[in-house]
Every structure is written in structure tokens, then in C-alpha cells.
Motif scaffolding. Structure first.
Motif, PDB file in Angstrom:
ATOM      1  N   UNK B   3     -12.108  -7.140   5.712  1.00  0.00           N
ATOM      2  CA  UNK B   3     -11.437  -6.764   4.523  1.00  0.00           C
ATOM      3  C   UNK B   3     -10.461  -5.726   5.213  1.00  0.00           C
ATOM      4  N   UNK B   4      -9.192  -5.805   4.590  1.00  0.00           N
ATOM      5  CA  UNK B   4      -8.282  -4.622   4.932  1.00  0.00           C
ATOM      6  C   UNK B   4      -8.223  -3.855   3.755  1.00  0.00           C
ATOM      7  N   UNK B   5      -8.035  -2.610   4.022  1.00  0.00           N
ATOM      8  CA  UNK B   5      -7.749  -1.499   2.863  1.00  0.00           C
ATOM      9  C   UNK B   5      -6.453  -0.685   3.444  1.00  0.00           C
ATOM     10  N   UNK B   6      -5.506  -0.720   2.489  1.00  0.00           N
ATOM     11  CA  UNK B   6      -4.127  -0.218   2.655  1.00  0.00           C
ATOM     12  C   UNK B   6      -4.130   1.321   1.881  1.00  0.00           C
ATOM     13  N   UNK B   7      -4.045   2.312   2.535  1.00  0.00           N
ATOM     14  CA  UNK B   7      -4.014   3.529   2.275  1.00  0.00           C
ATOM     15  C   UNK B   7      -2.555   4.225   2.466  1.00  0.00           C
ATOM     16  N   UNK B   8      -2.094   4.853   1.307  1.00  0.00           N
ATOM     17  CA  UNK B   8      -0.878   5.701   1.527  1.00  0.00           C
ATOM     18  C   UNK B   8      -1.260   7.380   1.383  1.00  0.00           C
ATOM     19  N   UNK B   9      -0.715   8.187   2.379  1.00  0.00           N
ATOM     20  CA  UNK B   9      -1.383   9.550   2.443  1.00  0.00           C
ATOM     21  C   UNK B   9      -0.008  10.245   2.702  1.00  0.00           C
ATOM     22  N   UNK B  10       1.025  10.381   1.630  1.00  0.00           N
ATOM     23  CA  UNK B  10       1.947  11.359   1.914  1.00  0.00           C
ATOM     24  C   UNK B  10       1.495  12.875   1.913  1.00  0.00           C
ATOM     25  N   UNK B  11       2.020  13.936   2.555  1.00  0.00           N
ATOM     26  CA  UNK B  11       1.398  15.179   2.475  1.00  0.00           C
ATOM     27  C   UNK B  11       2.503  16.181   2.578  1.00  0.00           C
ATOM     28  N   UNK B  74       4.989   6.890  -5.815  1.00  0.00           N
ATOM     29  CA  UNK B  74       5.790   7.183  -4.616  1.00  0.00           C
ATOM     30  C   UNK B  74       4.933   7.558  -3.300  1.00  0.00           C
ATOM     31  N   UNK B  75       5.758   7.670  -2.210  1.00  0.00           N
ATOM     32  CA  UNK B  75       5.168   8.142  -1.219  1.00  0.00           C
ATOM     33  C   UNK B  75       5.806   9.180  -0.522  1.00  0.00           C
ATOM     34  N   UNK B  76       5.917   9.263   0.561  1.00  0.00           N
ATOM     35  CA  UNK B  76       6.523  10.441   1.518  1.00  0.00           C
ATOM     36  C   UNK B  76       7.697  10.724   0.886  1.00  0.00           C
TER      37      UNK B  76
END
Lengths: 89, 215
Positions: B3-11, B74-76
Motif C-alpha cells: 500500500x502506498x501513502x502519499x504525504x505532503x510536508x511543506x515547511x 496547498x503545498x510549499x
């Protein structure tokens, strides 16, 4: 349980509160611990004093702070904490 | 099949730094449960990469950490990642958890209409209270943990095999447990004053779509 007492208020067009509410919310924000930062909305980060100032000015962030406070007080009046305790236990 | 987990983590600001740091807390669990993590951190949390991963690698679980509005997340540096009426169909057949403001209102509602799809998010601003002195080490901020532990419970419950509906319920219960802790006489009055924000997040945590879906 109906959480949406302010259903008709849009996130971008919150209910306009009068000066009595403003004073009440300022007084309640004074009870926040010093040294905390409130992250609210997209990228807005407020110290306790900035939160109080935003309420006094009645700007968009201040309106949101008032909405949160009034939602909480309304919830208390409606027994939301008891409802939740009942629902979760 | 893995199983694939996509995670977005802008900081790029303090709020996203907190979300990013706290998201690492369920990495071990994800690996233990056999999930492969596609971690789009910092500048990789951009539109092009997210769209590409969703189209080509087809993760079953998507976690968006970032800012948002009624119709988008939104992301980065606040680059749009997913928007209602534009590319929400990329979420079809998946479970998405967006830790961002307001996206459950329109984007979540739209995504939740797709078959076999669940979108968990917040229908108003997600409030996070943290300590100024912990800004440089967000993972150690216990005050922020009162907000981020219940939020993380959505992801960890899903990873443990609970349904989307059950995961939202468990997270709300955790918010409520934290509220109860702040109501006890042992808690300082000033600390109790933050419970209004916990209640706000608890009531705005929302499930759109298929509540029976599991990852």
C-alpha cells in the motif's frame, strides 16, 4: 448533535459582532497563557497580544476569534460538553 | 501488494513546520503496517510532483499537510496542489486526510462524491496553539500535541485498519479527552483557556464520502 449554530455564517463573511461581544472576547483572550502563538487560517500566526489587538480592531482575524469564542460560549450554554461526554462514553 | 501513502510536508512557515514534524510520528507505524511512504517534503510538496504521484503511483492514502481554503489545499510556499473543479478527481478511490483550513467545505464535498472515496478534513479554520519557545523544536511542544495528537489519530487509525468513519470518531474522542483533561482542577486556569480551540477543531473535523472505506 448540531454543532453548526452559525450555519448561515460563511467562513469568509463571518457574523458581525457588536462592541459588547468584542469586550467579552478581549477579556477572555486575556486569560490565555503568555508565550502562546495562535495559528489560525492560512499562515496567520498571532501572539496573545496580537490576537487581542485584532479583536479590538475588528479585522478579519479578529472576527474569526470572536466567532470561535462565541461558538464556544454558545456550546457551553447548549451543554455541548455534556452531549459529547454522553456520545463518546 | 504494497500500500502506498502519499504525504505532503511543506515547511515554509511555523504552522507547516509543526505539521511536518508531527507527521513523522506515524512513519514507524506506516512502515510496520507494510505501507510504502512517498514523502513529498519541503519544495517537493508542489503541484507537479503531487499530480505525478497521484497519477502514476496510485497511493491508496493521501495526507496533505498545509494551508487551504474552501476549494483547495496547498503545498510549499502555498502553491496550489488540489482544487475543486480542477483536479479533485485525482483523489477518486482513495482516502485523503487534509490537515489544513476549510478544505472539507468544497474540495472535500466534491471529492467525497466520487465512488469509493473518502475525504477527511476541516470545514473551517484548523486552529493550532503552540509555544513560542518551542518553535525551533516543534516535535517537543506538548501544548501543540493537544491539537496534533488527535489530528494524527486519524492517520494512525486508518493505518491500523479502521474505517474512515471510525477514524474520525476516534480522533474526535481524543480531542474530547484532551478537553476533559483541561477541565480538571489540577489544570491551571490559563491552560484551560485553550480548550475552546480544541472544541473548535473537534467540531470542524469532518468526513466526506464513504465512511466505510479502509486503506
Amino acid at each position: 448533535m448540531d454543532f453548526d449554530k452559525n450555519k448561515n455564517a460563511d467562513a469568509k463573511n463571518p457574523i458581525q459582532y457588536d462592541d459588547n461581544v468584542k469586550d467579552l472576547v478581549v477579556a477572555r483572550l486575556e486569560t490565555l497563557p503568555s508565550g502562546v502563538v495562535i495559528s489560525i487560517g492560512s499562515g496567520k500566526e498571532l501572539t496573545k497580544n496580537e490576537a487581542i489587538q485584532s479583536v479590538k480592531e475588528g479585522n478579519e482575524t479578529g472576527q474569526k476569534m470572536m466567532e470561535i469564542e462565541m461558538s464556544f460560549l454558545q456550546g457551553l450554554k447548549d451543554g455541548i460538553l455534556y452531549d459529547e461526554a454522553f456520545a463518546f462514553n | 501488494m504494497t500500500k502506498r501513502l502519499l504525504l505532503t510536508r511543506p515547511d515554509h512557515d511555523y504552522a507547516t513546520r509543526y505539521l511536518s514534524a508531527w507527521a513523522e510520528k506515524f512513519f514507524d507505524l506506516a512502515k510496520k503496517k507494510g505501507c510504502s511512504i512517498i514523502d513529498l517534503r519541503r519544495e517537493r510538496a508542489n503541484f507537479k510532483e503531487v499530480e505525478s504521484v497521484l497519477q502514476k503511483r496510485k497511493p491508496c492514502f493521501v495526507i496533505i499537510n498545509g494551508h487551504g481554503d474552501d476549494d483547495l489545499v496547498t503545498g510549499y510556499k502555498n502553491e496550489m496542489l488540489l482544487r475543486a473543479g480542477f483536479n479533485s478527481s485525482l483523489l477518486q478511490g482513495k482516502i485523503t486526510y487534509a490537515i489544513s483550513c476549510r478544505s472539507a467545505r468544497v474540495l472535500g464535498e466534491e471529492a467525497g462524491q466520487y465512488e469509493n472515496t473518502a475525504y477527511i478534513g476541516y470545514k473551517d479554520d484548523f486552529i493550532l496553539i503552540y509555544l513560542e519557545e518551542c518553535r525551533t523544536r516543534p516535535a517537543e511542544d506538548k501544548l501543540a500535541g493537544l491539537f496534533l495528537d488527535p489530528s494524527n489519530l486519524v492517520a494512525s487509525s486508518l493505518l491500523k485498519g479502521h474505517t474512515a468513519g471510525k477514524s474520525v470518531l476516534r480522533a474526535r474522542q481524543e480531542f474530547f479527552r484532551n478537553i476533559q483533561k483541561l477541565l480538571t482542577s489540577k489544570t491551571k486556569t490559563e491552560d484551560s483557556s485553550i480548550l475552546r480551540y480544541l472544541l473548535w477543531d473537534m467540531k470542524n473535523l469532518t468526513l466526506c464520502g464513504n465512511g466505510d472505506k479502509k486503506i
